[in-house]
Motif scaffolding. Structure first.
Motif, PDB file in Angstrom:
ATOM      1  N   UNK A 143     -13.614  -8.246   9.895  1.00  0.00           N
ATOM      2  CA  UNK A 143     -13.815  -6.900  10.697  1.00  0.00           C
ATOM      3  C   UNK A 143     -14.134  -5.955   9.664  1.00  0.00           C
ATOM      4  N   UNK A 144     -14.958  -4.919  10.139  1.00  0.00           N
ATOM      5  CA  UNK A 144     -15.039  -3.751   9.314  1.00  0.00           C
ATOM      6  C   UNK A 144     -13.843  -3.040   9.322  1.00  0.00           C
ATOM      7  N   UNK A 145     -13.772  -2.324   8.269  1.00  0.00           N
ATOM      8  CA  UNK A 145     -12.392  -1.260   8.006  1.00  0.00           C
ATOM      9  C   UNK A 145     -13.093  -0.183   7.511  1.00  0.00           C
ATOM     10  N   UNK A 146     -12.218   1.051   7.633  1.00  0.00           N
ATOM     11  CA  UNK A 146     -12.559   2.323   7.146  1.00  0.00           C
ATOM     12  C   UNK A 146     -12.527   2.236   5.747  1.00  0.00           C
ATOM     13  N   UNK A 147     -13.227   3.342   5.064  1.00  0.00           N
ATOM     14  CA  UNK A 147     -13.025   3.704   3.553  1.00  0.00           C
ATOM     15  C   UNK A 147     -11.611   4.305   3.558  1.00  0.00           C
ATOM     16  N   UNK A 148     -10.915   4.599   4.415  1.00  0.00           N
ATOM     17  CA  UNK A 148      -9.628   5.194   4.149  1.00  0.00           C
ATOM     18  C   UNK A 148      -8.716   4.143   3.711  1.00  0.00           C
ATOM     19  N   UNK A 149      -8.882   2.871   4.026  1.00  0.00           N
ATOM     20  CA  UNK A 149      -8.327   1.588   3.511  1.00  0.00           C
ATOM     21  C   UNK A 149      -7.947   1.812   1.978  1.00  0.00           C
ATOM     22  N   UNK A 150      -8.820   2.318   1.369  1.00  0.00           N
ATOM     23  CA  UNK A 150      -8.583   2.502  -0.053  1.00  0.00           C
ATOM     24  C   UNK A 150      -7.513   3.569  -0.749  1.00  0.00           C
ATOM     25  N   UNK A 151      -7.395   4.632   0.411  1.00  0.00           N
ATOM     26  CA  UNK A 151      -6.574   5.543   0.136  1.00  0.00           C
ATOM     27  C   UNK A 151      -4.998   5.178   0.633  1.00  0.00           C
ATOM     28  N   UNK A 152      -4.842   4.299   1.435  1.00  0.00           N
ATOM     29  CA  UNK A 152      -3.668   3.637   1.777  1.00  0.00           C
ATOM     30  C   UNK A 152      -3.210   2.450   1.134  1.00  0.00           C
ATOM     31  N   UNK A 153      -3.936   2.190   0.079  1.00  0.00           N
ATOM     32  CA  UNK A 153      -3.509   0.967  -0.844  1.00  0.00           C
ATOM     33  C   UNK A 153      -3.084   1.252  -2.000  1.00  0.00           C
ATOM     34  N   UNK A 154      -1.698   0.502  -2.330  1.00  0.00           N
ATOM     35  CA  UNK A 154      -1.166   0.605  -3.545  1.00  0.00           C
ATOM     36  C   UNK A 154      -2.047  -0.098  -4.730  1.00  0.00           C
ATOM     37  N   UNK A 155      -2.886   0.691  -5.625  1.00  0.00           N
ATOM     38  CA  UNK A 155      -3.556   0.200  -6.555  1.00  0.00           C
ATOM     39  C   UNK A 155      -2.996  -0.247  -7.730  1.00  0.00           C
ATOM     40  N   UNK A 156      -1.664   0.238  -7.886  1.00  0.00           N
ATOM     41  CA  UNK A 156      -0.975  -0.089  -9.115  1.00  0.00           C
ATOM     42  C   UNK A 156      -0.158  -1.358  -9.036  1.00  0.00           C
ATOM     43  N   UNK A 157      -0.288  -1.992  -7.791  1.00  0.00           N
ATOM     44  CA  UNK A 157       0.589  -3.416  -7.722  1.00  0.00           C
ATOM     45  C   UNK A 157      -0.075  -4.470  -8.188  1.00  0.00           C
ATOM     46  N   UNK A 158       0.587  -5.500  -8.477  1.00  0.00           N
ATOM     47  CA  UNK A 158      -0.258  -6.586  -9.113  1.00  0.00           C
ATOM     48  C   UNK A 158      -1.356  -7.093  -8.304  1.00  0.00           C
TER      49      UNK A 158
END
Length: 350
Positions: free
Chosen positions: A268-283
């Motif tokens: 499914x399509x998702x919003x660009x907001x997904x990236x701001x809600x994601x922990x990018x420092x995680x493994x």
């Protein structure tokens, strides 16, 4: 009039993508609509909505019921329960009025905590901090959505653990009817200056008190859901692919183990907001495509496949016939060939 603060703390991790998150979204709106029809609730209830994934944010600060405006639940990578508890504690300290010698403060807050799995962050210290300060000051109801919730963790927070075995509209609506009735019952009690917060009877067709303690393999990745993020080659919009674990072979006699694979459940399509809600420092764990089953076309442009990988390691869609394509992630021109070989791919936290 003393207020009755009600907090909704909602797991919006990748494993909630698709129908589960949509059902909870509609369920929260259903609860608010139902509460607004009750005069006791309108007088006393104040509501707040917090969402957590790889980060935690307050979507709706504590506000009067009649002034509540519907909010869109986000989606992100990770299930940071520890951060959610610390954030909730700050919201309670900031917005709930305490009783003093001169003024009677708010009634005991109620928290409804929703989750569909287990935490992917360091939650141990956060649970200890929460229990030390709020165990007797807040009524917390933990709601496990689906069959893979780790209640061994939730039971350390509260004895009020409710299991909802399925995450669809019928089950979630039944749960939300129960929550609405519970809040109304409490608002009537506090309206009569009685602070009674026993759980109302549950509709056993849909939910039950979780008495068992389930134990899961510890780690920072959801082991029952595999997610990937791709981008549409033509429109550059992001989308999510969600695979759920299925038993492939049960208890093989010679090795006494179960073997699982993962079947595609949602694209499914998702919003660009997904990236701001994601922990990018995680493994960033990897998984081999040999354990994945099922494919999908692109949810945005309907290209033949949404599972084409660029040399940069990211997924994109591909129409199956163009000689060249431009990766929407790294913007390089690439060509694809069907090798038929399995490969490793970076997955989400879940």
């Amino acid at each position: 009039m003393r207020r009755l603060p009600v907090f909704f703390v909602i797991d919006c991790s990748e494993s909630m993508a698709g129908q589960p998150l949509q059902a909870v979204q509609e369920g929260i709106d259903f609860i608010m609509s139902g509460l607004r029809t009750d005069p006791y609730a309108l007088e006393t209830v104040y509501v707040s909505v917090l969402a957590y994934a790889g980060i935690v944010r307050t979507l709706v600060p504590l506000t009067e019921l009649f002034a509540y405006r519907s909010c869109e639940l986000p989606l992100g990578g990770g299930t940071h329960l520890g951060k959610a508890l610390d954030h909730l504690a700050k919201e309670i300290e900031r917005s709930v009025m305490r009783t003093t010698a001169d003024v009677k403060g708010d009634w005991k807050p109620i928290v409804y905590l929703f989750t569909d799995g287990r935490p992917t962050d360091d939650y141990e210290d956060a649970i200890s901090r929460w229990n030390a300060k709020y165990e007797n000051k807040v009524t917390l109801v933990a709601i496990g959505l689906g069959q893979d919730v780790d209640f061994s963790i939730l039971k350390r927070l509260t004895t009020n653990c409710i299991s909802l075995t399925q995450i669809d509209h019928e089950y979630v609506k039944s749960l939300c009817k129960w929550i609405s009735a519970s809040v109304v019952s409490q608002s009537i009690s506090v309206g009569n200056n009685q602070e009674k917060q026993d759980l109302l009877p549950l509709d056993e067709r849909y939910m039950h008190l979780a008495k068992e303690k389930l134990s899961f393999r510890k780690g920072r990745v959801d082991d029952r859901t595999v997610t990937f993020i791709g981008r549409c080659q033509k429109l550059h919009h992001p989308y999510i692919l969600k695979y759920t674990r299925h038993l492939q072979y049960g208890e093989l006699s010679d090795v006494n183990i179960n073997l699982y694979n993962f079947k595609l459940q949602t694209c499914a399509g998702i919003s660009e907001d997904y990236f701001s809600w994601t922990d990018h420092a995680a493994e960033k764990p990897k998984i081999n495509t040999s354990v994945l089953e099922g494919g999908s076309n692109c949810p945005h442009c309907y290209a033949e496949t949404a599972f084409a990988m660029c040399a940069c390691g990211n997924l994109m869609c591909y129409d199956g016939y163009s000689e060249f394509a431009v990766c929407p992630w790294c913007l390089r021109q690439i060509s694809f060939s069907a090798s038929g070989e399995d490969f490793n791919l970076t997955r989400g936290q879940g």
